[in-house]
Design an enzyme around this catalytic site. Sequence first.
Site, PDB file in Angstrom:
ATOM      1  N   MET A   1      65.242 -40.901  48.282  1.00 50.44           N
ATOM      2  CA  MET A   1      66.442 -40.154  48.686  1.00 50.44           C
ATOM      3  C   MET A   1      66.279 -38.688  48.279  1.00 50.44           C
ATOM      4  O   MET A   1      65.657 -37.932  48.962  1.00 50.44           O
ATOM      5  CB  MET A   1      67.676 -40.782  48.020  1.00 50.44           C
ATOM      6  CG  MET A   1      68.182 -42.008  48.752  1.00 50.44           C
ATOM      7  SD  MET A   1      69.366 -41.660  50.053  1.00 50.44           S
ATOM      8  CE  MET A   1      70.848 -41.345  49.188  1.00 50.44           C
ATOM      9  N   CYS A   2      66.852 -38.325  47.141  1.00 47.51           N
ATOM     10  CA  CYS A   2      66.813 -36.964  46.600  1.00 47.51           C
ATOM     11  C   CYS A   2      67.644 -35.998  47.463  1.00 47.51           C
ATOM     12  O   CYS A   2      67.777 -36.170  48.669  1.00 47.51           O
ATOM     13  CB  CYS A   2      65.402 -36.423  46.459  1.00 47.51           C
ATOM     14  SG  CYS A   2      64.406 -37.365  45.305  1.00 47.51           S
ATOM     15  N   GLY A   3      68.176 -34.992  46.818  1.00 46.30           N
ATOM     16  CA  GLY A   3      68.948 -33.974  47.512  1.00 46.30           C
ATOM     17  C   GLY A   3      68.464 -32.596  47.120  1.00 46.30           C
ATOM     18  O   GLY A   3      68.153 -32.348  45.951  1.00 46.30           O
TER      19      GLY A   3
END
Length: 298
Positions: A1-3
């Site tokens: 995921m990660c943003g």
Amino acid sequence: MCGIVGLFIKDKALEPRLGELTAGMLATMCERGPDSAGFAVYGAPSSGKAKITLQSDTPDDSFAGLAAALGKEIGATVDLDVKSTHAVLTCPADKVDAVQSAIRASFPNVRIMGRGETIEIYKEVGYPTEVAKQFELAKMSGTHAIGHTRMATESAVTTLGAHPFSTGADQCLVHNGSLSNHNNLRRDLRRDGMTFETENDSEVAAAYLTWRMNQGLNLGQALEKSLDDLDGFFTFVVGTKDGFGVVRDHIACKPAVLAETDQYVAFGSEYRALAGLPGIENARVWEPEPATVYFWER
């Protein structure tokens, strides 16, 4: 995921709000990466000075007397501004290599997060909004910043494993995705003198860009080369002293949004990261194209 979030200020009047706006953007990305977070802020350079951001799990012990000890060893004045588990060390620019060598040789509990004339890097394990509060991101000013919220899917949740990764002066990278050829690249880059602190594939990407820029390329050109040499799926947001760049791989399966006004360029993994920015209703907003480099430079 990660943003991922990024903000490149074009209007000098907005620079005092850089940290406030970046903190707001980062807060919207928490569920994309709740285990750790980090950010890099580029401020005004100090004439003849360099900054080294340090980190320690035992800051009270590690940072006590550090400036005096290093100053004595290199024969120059060293200042230290402690911020929780991190500290920003300021020294004469021509002494920065000597300071780094002394830290690595004599202070094993102190880690170097990044160095340069303008960059400061802060990253820790913890919920992203708490990490931002821990280092008072909202109070920081500067010209541009990038931030990252991490969901560790391929490596341990550690401070060093959090983003951004910095492998050259005033350079850093955040990454959403995964590289498939990072082990071979790491071996090749080590033969050319690059060093690594982690097994994270994102650090390899950062080192690759540093290696390319050491060959005389600017950030935009280095990002163009990455499309030929890096395999996998990735979205990179990269900062240098004067530049801000974005690139996605040829498939571009990771979400990304860019916005530009006369005041700023902004990046977010999702549009909601941009929704609170001033003048966003009048911005040009678009999804970056696959295998296309977007690059702004002062």
